[in-house]
Scaffold this active site. Structure first.
Site, mmCIF file in Angstrom:
data_model
loop_
_atom_site.group_PDB
_atom_site.id
_atom_site.type_symbol
_atom_site.label_atom_id
_atom_site.label_comp_id
_atom_site.label_asym_id
_atom_site.label_seq_id
_atom_site.Cartn_x
_atom_site.Cartn_y
_atom_site.Cartn_z
ATOM 1 N N TRP A 186 -2.501 51.206 6.393
ATOM 2 C CA TRP A 186 -1.296 50.772 7.101
ATOM 3 C C TRP A 186 -1.435 49.404 7.764
ATOM 4 C CZ3 TRP A 186 -3.342 49.895 11.750
ATOM 5 C CH2 TRP A 186 -4.422 50.677 12.151
ATOM 6 N N LEU B 279 2.221 45.996 2.785
ATOM 7 C CA LEU B 279 2.619 45.460 1.473
ATOM 8 C C LEU B 279 1.466 44.684 0.839
ATOM 9 C CD1 LEU B 279 4.938 45.155 -0.584
ATOM 10 C CD2 LEU B 279 5.464 42.969 0.477
ATOM 11 N N TRP C 85 -2.605 43.669 -3.480
ATOM 12 C CA TRP C 85 -3.972 43.372 -3.946
ATOM 13 C C TRP C 85 -4.395 44.309 -5.094
ATOM 14 C CZ3 TRP C 85 -7.977 42.242 0.535
ATOM 15 C CH2 TRP C 85 -7.551 41.106 1.244
ATOM 16 N N LYS D 113 0.009 55.303 -3.606
ATOM 17 C CA LYS D 113 0.207 56.193 -2.446
ATOM 18 C C LYS D 113 -0.090 55.359 -1.198
ATOM 19 C CE LYS D 113 -1.153 58.679 0.517
ATOM 20 N NZ LYS D 113 -0.769 58.427 1.925
ATOM 21 N N GLY E 255 -12.895 57.324 2.262
ATOM 22 C CA GLY E 255 -13.537 56.731 1.078
ATOM 23 C C GLY E 255 -14.563 57.674 0.465
ATOM 24 N N GLU F 30 -12.616 49.854 -0.672
ATOM 25 C CA GLU F 30 -12.600 48.788 0.347
ATOM 26 C C GLU F 30 -12.531 49.506 1.684
ATOM 27 O OE1 GLU F 30 -12.900 45.652 -0.202
ATOM 28 O OE2 GLU F 30 -12.433 45.480 -2.320
ATOM 29 N N ILE G 159 -8.120 45.084 11.745
ATOM 30 C CA ILE G 159 -8.532 44.286 10.588
ATOM 31 C C ILE G 159 -9.871 44.856 10.124
ATOM 32 C CG2 ILE G 159 -8.627 41.890 9.756
ATOM 33 C CD1 ILE G 159 -8.288 41.021 12.705
ATOM 34 N N CYS G 160 -9.954 45.170 8.811
ATOM 35 C CA CYS G 160 -11.211 45.731 8.304
ATOM 36 C C CYS G 160 -12.370 44.767 8.502
ATOM 37 C CB CYS G 160 -11.065 46.071 6.835
ATOM 38 S SG CYS G 160 -10.422 44.697 5.883
ATOM 39 N N SER G 161 -12.074 43.459 8.405
ATOM 40 C CA SER G 161 -13.135 42.448 8.498
ATOM 41 C C SER G 161 -13.257 41.874 9.909
ATOM 42 C CB SER G 161 -12.829 41.322 7.517
ATOM 43 O OG SER G 161 -11.508 40.858 7.753
ATOM 44 N N TRP H 156 -13.084 39.684 -2.664
ATOM 45 C CA TRP H 156 -13.045 40.344 -1.352
ATOM 46 C C TRP H 156 -13.660 41.734 -1.462
ATOM 47 C CZ3 TRP H 156 -11.774 38.941 3.493
ATOM 48 C CH2 TRP H 156 -11.653 39.970 4.440
HETATM 49 P P1 NAD Z 1 -7.369 56.188 6.162
HETATM 50 O O1 NAD Z 1 -8.626 56.391 5.426
HETATM 51 O O2 NAD Z 1 -6.997 57.123 7.239
HETATM 52 O O3 NAD Z 1 -6.123 56.190 5.155
HETATM 53 C C1 NAD Z 1 -6.071 55.345 4.025
HETATM 54 C C2 NAD Z 1 -5.194 55.979 2.967
HETATM 55 O O4 NAD Z 1 -5.824 57.167 2.501
HETATM 56 C C3 NAD Z 1 -3.820 56.406 3.465
HETATM 57 O O5 NAD Z 1 -2.865 56.189 2.458
HETATM 58 C C4 NAD Z 1 -3.987 57.902 3.705
HETATM 59 O O6 NAD Z 1 -2.812 58.630 3.628
HETATM 60 C C5 NAD Z 1 -4.927 58.261 2.572
HETATM 61 N N1 NAD Z 1 -5.714 59.477 2.794
HETATM 62 C C6 NAD Z 1 -6.038 60.083 3.966
HETATM 63 N N2 NAD Z 1 -6.802 61.179 3.747
HETATM 64 C C7 NAD Z 1 -6.967 61.261 2.407
HETATM 65 C C8 NAD Z 1 -7.702 62.154 1.568
HETATM 66 N N3 NAD Z 1 -8.374 63.185 2.064
HETATM 67 N N4 NAD Z 1 -7.691 61.917 0.239
HETATM 68 C C9 NAD Z 1 -7.029 60.857 -0.284
HETATM 69 N N5 NAD Z 1 -6.314 59.989 0.467
HETATM 70 C C10 NAD Z 1 -6.287 60.182 1.793
HETATM 71 O O7 NAD Z 1 -7.403 54.675 6.685
HETATM 72 P P2 NAD Z 1 -6.304 53.927 7.557
HETATM 73 O O8 NAD Z 1 -6.391 54.469 8.939
HETATM 74 O O9 NAD Z 1 -4.992 53.949 6.864
HETATM 75 O O10 NAD Z 1 -6.836 52.430 7.505
HETATM 76 C C11 NAD Z 1 -7.793 51.946 8.364
HETATM 77 C C12 NAD Z 1 -9.115 51.807 7.657
HETATM 78 O O11 NAD Z 1 -8.967 51.020 6.479
HETATM 79 C C13 NAD Z 1 -10.138 51.098 8.497
HETATM 80 O O12 NAD Z 1 -11.378 51.767 8.436
HETATM 81 C C14 NAD Z 1 -10.236 49.727 7.843
HETATM 82 O O13 NAD Z 1 -11.457 49.084 8.075
HETATM 83 C C15 NAD Z 1 -9.994 50.037 6.422
HETATM 84 N N6 NAD Z 1 -9.513 48.846 5.678
HETATM 85 C C16 NAD Z 1 -10.357 48.211 4.832
HETATM 86 C C17 NAD Z 1 -9.941 47.070 4.148
HETATM 87 C C18 NAD Z 1 -10.875 46.337 3.209
HETATM 88 O O14 NAD Z 1 -10.406 45.485 2.459
HETATM 89 N N7 NAD Z 1 -12.164 46.616 3.192
HETATM 90 C C19 NAD Z 1 -8.655 46.583 4.339
HETATM 91 C C20 NAD Z 1 -7.805 47.270 5.218
HETATM 92 C C21 NAD Z 1 -8.247 48.394 5.883
#
Ligand code: NAD
Length: 495
Positions: A153, A157, A162, A177, A235, A252, A285-287, A451
């Site tokens: 989130w 967009l 990406w 998704k 992840g 990521e 921000i992830c970074s 990236w």
């Molecule tokens: P999140 O892991 O909670 O959610 C990410 C996505 O995964 C959402 O669409 C969510 O609905 C989905 N999701 C949640 N549980 C799931 C499951 N069990 N199986 C499959 N999908 C599932 O992360 P977030 O809170 O949305 O984002 C923040 C995190 O994203 C931070 O840790 C941030 O560092 C990371 N991030 C990394 C990058 C990068 O390029 N490395 C960029 C942006 C954000």
């Protein structure tokens, strides 16, 4: 506003009929609803993508055909930049100016990968000399298949662009998704792709909860590759799901990136980049360069300036002119950030500034920009991602010590170094175990550059040529010269 799913070329109601509220984090009001897709919707979307990939024109058409559609999407995003930026701001909370930048980057991403599709096709197969002229060998790249893209989130967009832009450019079909917290601009993306004439099934959107739609998409055997951006914890689950059927995965994930500042730097510039590195996008921000290592001679002076600068940041709803920090994305996320801040207060670190809710903000999920100094190396706040506007600072006495402390993390997404001595900057850049290193700045990100992270920050790369190749399979085609003989069985051999 009521956002539907987009499956097999049509906007459709979710099979179970449920919708999720979309909350404006500056006002705490529900201003839209988005379809709560579940396993059955995911199954329909994957089946449509499978048909489009296995039998449809998209992966087989000349790159110019795909590029034309992607360029039309880029134009549509640019034409709608202002309403899209507003939607992103209301959905996520970020200041309008930042939302405009994200939206315009997303448009560029579609143009960039349109060009790359044509360029890659023009390059054709690579011929490889294998040192035996009876063999003619080529290396070909082909679209990988059906991609399940799961996005966060923080840049709704842009994080989708990406993945979607290079995957479509490469000839793949996609089920996207997005995060349930900020799904709205991805709904607009579906509209632009539809209006651009994308064949049915090539792109599908299933909004919904991670626990429902996300789990179903990552578990679906019809998906050839899972492209995930989000937290480390999710992840791991996505990678486990991919492992069940040995499917391709790119991750990521999060980070706790260091920023090393040497005493010979310009203090004003240092303060500006340190702030941008951890307060931009409310620190979500992830970074984010959220661990700051400062050379001891300027430690106190820099902390003093950071304190003043943080206290001067203008906090408020993103639509207001001059606002530099908006609210955190949701109530739950604000709670997590506040728990992180409590960890900071409890670990013996010194709270330099912030640490609570801004006094004049009674509505909305606002958090003060927060700085902790003298943070213990083994503390939670030094080692874990807060994903909010929270900076942890420590002094250092030598370059070796700074590098060792910077690398002492299970993450390795990014790192930054600031010094007037460019040779030293290059030395430090070489020593940092991270996929992205900034010299004399923090966070500028370019579509042309790869990236992604080392260690627990992820697997694979997005953006640039790497981010295109991530959606291709590699095939070798080896041809034996028709007029030659292999002679393996004709040669007399000693018994
Ligand atoms: P999140 O892991 O909670 O959610 C990410 C996505 O995964 C959402 O669409 C969510 O609905 C989905 N999701 C949640 N549980 C799931 C499951 N069990 N199986 C499959 N999908 C599932 O992360 P977030 O809170 O949305 O984002 C923040 C995190 O994203 C931070 O840790 C941030 O560092 C990371 N991030 C990394 C990058 C990068 O390029 N490395 C960029 C942006 C954000």
């Amino acid at each position: 506003m009521r956002n539907l799913l987009y499956i097999d070329g049509a906007f459709v109601e979710p099979i179970l009929g449920d919708f999720l509220p979309v909350i404006d984090p500056a006002t705490e009001e529900c201003f839209a609803k988005a379809a709560a897709g579940t396993e059955a919707d995911v199954a329909a979307a994957v089946a449509a993508a499978r048909r489009a990939f296995d039998h449809g024109p998209w992966p087989r058409m000349p790159a110019a055909g795909r590029a034309a559609i992607l360029r039309q999407v880029a134009r549509a995003i640019r034409d709608d930049l202002e309403p899209l930026a507003w939607l992103e701001m209301r959905d996520n909370g970020k200041p309008l100016e930042e939302a405009r930048m994200d939206i315009s980057d997303a448009a560029y991403c579609f143009d960039y990968y349109a060009d790359m599709a044509e360029q890659a096709e023009a390059e054709g197969d690579a011929v490889q000399d294998v040192g035996d002229d009876r063999f003619h060998c080529r290396i070909r790249k082909e679209p990988l298949g059906v991609v399940g893209a799961i996005t966060p989130w923080n840049f709704p967009l842009l994080m989708a662009a990406w993945k979607v832009a290079p995957a479509l450019a490469a000839g793949c079909c996609v089920v996207l998704k997005p995060s349930e917290l900020c799904p709205l601009t991805c709904g607009e993306l579906a509209r632009y792709l539809h209006q651009a004439g994308l064949p049915a099934g090539v792109f599908n959107l299933v909004t919904g909860l991670g626990q429902a739609a996300g789990v179903a998409l990552s578990a679906h055997p019809g998906v050839d590759k899972l492209a995930f951006t989000g937290s480390e914890a999710t992840g791991k689950l996505v990678m486990q799901a991919a492992a069940r059927d040995i499917r391709n995965v790119s991750l990521e994930l999060g980070g706790k990136s260091p920023f090393i500042v040497f005493a010979d730097c310009d203090l004003d510039k240092a303060v500006e980049w340190i702030q941008f590195g951890v307060f931009w996008n409310q620190g979500q921000i992830c970074s984010a360069t959220s661990r700051l290592l400062v050379e001891r001679p300027i430690y106190e002076a820099l902390l003093e300036r950071l304190k003043t600068a943080a206290q001067q940041l203008v906090i408020g709803p993103g639509e207001r002119d001059g606002v530099q920090m908006g609210p955190i994305v949701s109530a739950a996320q604000k709670r997590r950030v506040m728990e992180g801040i409590e960890q900071g207060k409890a670990c013996g670190a010194c709270l330099v500034t912030g640490g609570g809710t801004p006094a004049n903000r009674t509505r909305g999920y606002f958090v003060q920009p927060t700085v902790f100094a003298d943070v213990p190396l083994d503390s939670w706040i030094w080692r874990e991602e807060v994903f909010g506007p929270v900076l942890a600072v420590r002094p250092f006495d030598s370059e070796e010590e700074a590098i060792a402390e910077a690398n002492d993390s299970r993450f390795g997404l990014a790192g930054a170094v600031m010094s007037a001595d460019l040779e030293r900057c290059d030395r430090v850049a070489g020593a940092l175990r991270a996929g992205v290193v900034w010299i004399n700045c923090s966070q500028p990100t370019f579509t042309q550059l790869p990236w992604g992270g080392y260690k627990a920050s992820g697997i694979g790369r997005e953006l640039g040529r790497h981010g295109y190749d991530a959606y291709l399979e590699v095939k070798q085609i080896t041809r034996f010269d028709f007029d030659s003989h292999w002679n393996w069985y004709r040669t007399a051999r000693p018994a």
